[in-house]
Write a protein that holds these residues in place. Sequence first.
Motif, short mmCIF file in Angstrom:
data_model
loop_
_atom_site.label_atom_id
_atom_site.label_comp_id
_atom_site.label_asym_id
_atom_site.label_seq_id
_atom_site.Cartn_x
_atom_site.Cartn_y
_atom_site.Cartn_z
N LYS A 10 39.30 -40.53 -11.89
CA LYS A 10 38.75 -42.00 -11.72
C LYS A 10 38.79 -42.87 -12.74
N ARG A 11 38.40 -42.30 -13.90
CA ARG A 11 38.49 -43.31 -15.08
C ARG A 11 39.92 -43.63 -15.73
N GLU A 12 40.57 -42.77 -15.50
CA GLU A 12 42.14 -43.11 -15.91
C GLU A 12 42.65 -44.05 -14.88
N LEU A 13 42.20 -43.96 -13.62
CA LEU A 13 42.70 -44.89 -12.62
C LEU A 13 42.21 -46.28 -12.99
N GLU A 14 40.93 -46.63 -13.33
CA GLU A 14 40.43 -47.61 -13.85
C GLU A 14 41.26 -48.21 -15.26
N VAL A 15 41.32 -47.60 -15.97
CA VAL A 15 42.21 -47.78 -17.37
C VAL A 15 43.54 -48.52 -16.78
N LEU A 16 44.06 -47.73 -15.99
CA LEU A 16 45.44 -48.16 -15.58
C LEU A 16 45.65 -49.39 -14.82
N GLN A 17 44.43 -49.65 -13.89
CA GLN A 17 44.54 -50.89 -13.38
C GLN A 17 44.29 -51.97 -14.16
N LEU A 18 43.34 -51.84 -15.04
CA LEU A 18 43.35 -52.97 -16.09
C LEU A 18 44.46 -53.30 -17.01
N MET A 19 45.22 -52.12 -17.52
CA MET A 19 46.56 -52.14 -18.08
C MET A 19 47.39 -53.05 -17.60
N ALA A 20 47.54 -53.05 -15.81
CA ALA A 20 48.08 -53.60 -15.12
C ALA A 20 48.01 -55.21 -14.99
N GLY A 49 47.35 -56.72 -17.70
CA GLY A 49 47.67 -57.44 -18.95
C GLY A 49 46.62 -57.04 -20.04
N LEU A 50 45.54 -56.42 -19.89
CA LEU A 50 44.68 -56.35 -21.01
C LEU A 50 44.92 -55.49 -22.06
N SER A 51 44.61 -55.62 -23.41
CA SER A 51 44.62 -54.73 -24.50
C SER A 51 43.72 -53.36 -24.53
N ASN A 52 44.17 -52.57 -25.18
CA ASN A 52 43.05 -51.48 -25.04
C ASN A 52 41.60 -51.85 -25.62
N GLN A 53 41.57 -52.76 -26.67
CA GLN A 53 40.40 -53.44 -26.95
C GLN A 53 39.59 -54.03 -26.04
N GLU A 54 40.29 -55.16 -25.02
CA GLU A 54 39.84 -55.80 -24.12
C GLU A 54 39.38 -54.55 -22.52
N ILE A 55 39.98 -53.65 -22.42
CA ILE A 55 39.63 -52.66 -21.81
C ILE A 55 38.37 -51.97 -22.18
N SER A 56 38.29 -51.62 -23.31
CA SER A 56 37.24 -51.02 -23.88
C SER A 56 36.08 -51.72 -23.71
N GLU A 57 36.24 -52.90 -23.85
CA GLU A 57 35.08 -53.94 -23.82
C GLU A 57 34.48 -53.94 -22.31
N ARG A 58 35.68 -54.16 -21.36
CA ARG A 58 35.23 -54.21 -20.13
C ARG A 58 34.71 -53.11 -19.45
N PHE A 75 32.79 -50.99 -21.14
CA PHE A 75 31.60 -50.46 -21.96
C PHE A 75 31.82 -49.16 -22.67
N VAL A 76 33.03 -48.92 -23.21
CA VAL A 76 33.31 -47.65 -23.97
C VAL A 76 34.03 -48.20 -25.10
N SER A 77 34.07 -47.04 -26.15
CA SER A 77 34.94 -47.34 -27.21
C SER A 77 36.33 -47.47 -27.22
N LEU A 78 36.93 -48.07 -28.39
CA LEU A 78 38.54 -48.20 -28.34
C LEU A 78 39.07 -46.62 -28.42
N ASN A 79 38.48 -45.88 -29.03
CA ASN A 79 39.20 -44.50 -29.01
C ASN A 79 39.04 -43.91 -27.67
N THR A 80 38.15 -43.99 -27.00
CA THR A 80 37.94 -43.47 -25.42
C THR A 80 39.28 -43.95 -24.82
N ILE A 81 39.46 -45.31 -24.72
CA ILE A 81 40.65 -45.68 -23.86
C ILE A 81 41.86 -45.29 -24.55
N LYS A 82 42.07 -44.96 -25.60
CA LYS A 82 43.10 -44.46 -26.30
C LYS A 82 43.40 -43.09 -25.71
#
Lengths: 155, 155
Positions: free
Chosen positions: B96-106, B108-117, B119-126
């Motif tokens: 579920k989480r991976e799909l969320e990240v994928l959608q936000l990637m699509a 055009g958000l950066s990893n940093q922005e996704i992490s803020e969106r 509410f997790v750390s940048l490392n988690t998104i990585k």
Amino acid sequence: MTSNPLAKHKLTILYGVSLALLLFLLKWLELKLMIVNHAYEAYIGAVAIFFTTLGIWISLKLTKPKTVFVEKAVYINQSPGFTINQTELDKLGLSKRELEVLQLMAEGLSNQEISERLFVSLNTIKTHSAKLFEKMEVKRRTQAVEMAKRLCIIP
Amino acid sequence: MTSNPLAKHKLTILYGVSLALLLFLLKWLELKLMIVNHAYEAYIGAVAIFFTTLGIWISLKLTKPKTVFVEKAVYINQSPGFTINQTELDKLGLSKRELEVLQLMAEGLSNQEISERLFVSLNTIKTHSAKLFEKMEVKRRTQAVEMAKRLCIIP
DNA sequence: ACCGGGCTCATACTTTAGGATGATTTTGAA
DNA sequence: TTCAAAATCATCCTAAAGTATGAGCCCGGT
């Protein structure tokens, strides 16, 4: 458009000449009607009607059309029969090469791969992409691709 | 709007009354100036100016604003009737989480922005993105987005 | 209770992307 | 021909992305 000073003031000159002719006509009418003094009121009436018409005509000519912008939502169905949106493309002002780079970006290629595909150096692709982002007002390649797809610039 | 016949022609009546008053004024002026016969041309001039102004005023009042409709297309990314391809989605085995990240990637958000969106750390998104790329068998986020769109996993 | 998968986070490192700037050559339009 | 824009390439530097690895927490199923 034309910098010709004569053409520029063509309308003004036309108005001036028209007014001059009009004054001659009035003078003539005045003399003619002086004899038939009974038609004095008719003369005044004619003048009134004429100048009212003139006023209407002038204002109709001079008023600029008021522009009303109406937003119209357009749903784009991009899968079947994709046609590039030339309007949006022109608005962005992308060069031929920049568009090529954008297309390859959209295919998920790295700058290195793009440079190999186009037989140019990596630095060139970086320059192109930088100008691309500037023109599209985006910060990242992913944003550029997202925007390009939304504007139907690329399939 | 109002069906009142009096109100409907209120403007016309107003103009009529105004004209009547005007005629009285003219008659009075005429009589007054008849004595000073030298001011005849001035009178005509005044009439001309007055009626020109009147004409301009009338046309300005009466003309409907010339409207130029400019269609401004607002592009809406969500094509009407998009259905996610559940089959392909299941085949990839994304969480579920991976799909969320994928959608936000699509988007055009950066990893940093996704992490803020999220509410997790940048490392988690990585970490998520790394697993994401592994499952989708791609090397870059741009490829992942391109593939996801092609497979109709995201709009 | 135990196990595995999902989610979280961390450190350390390499690679890629992107920004800023300058220079040269090509080319298309006035 | 001349001038501007496009295209090419370079260097230097920073930011972001991606890789590798390890670890703690929580939850549902066996």
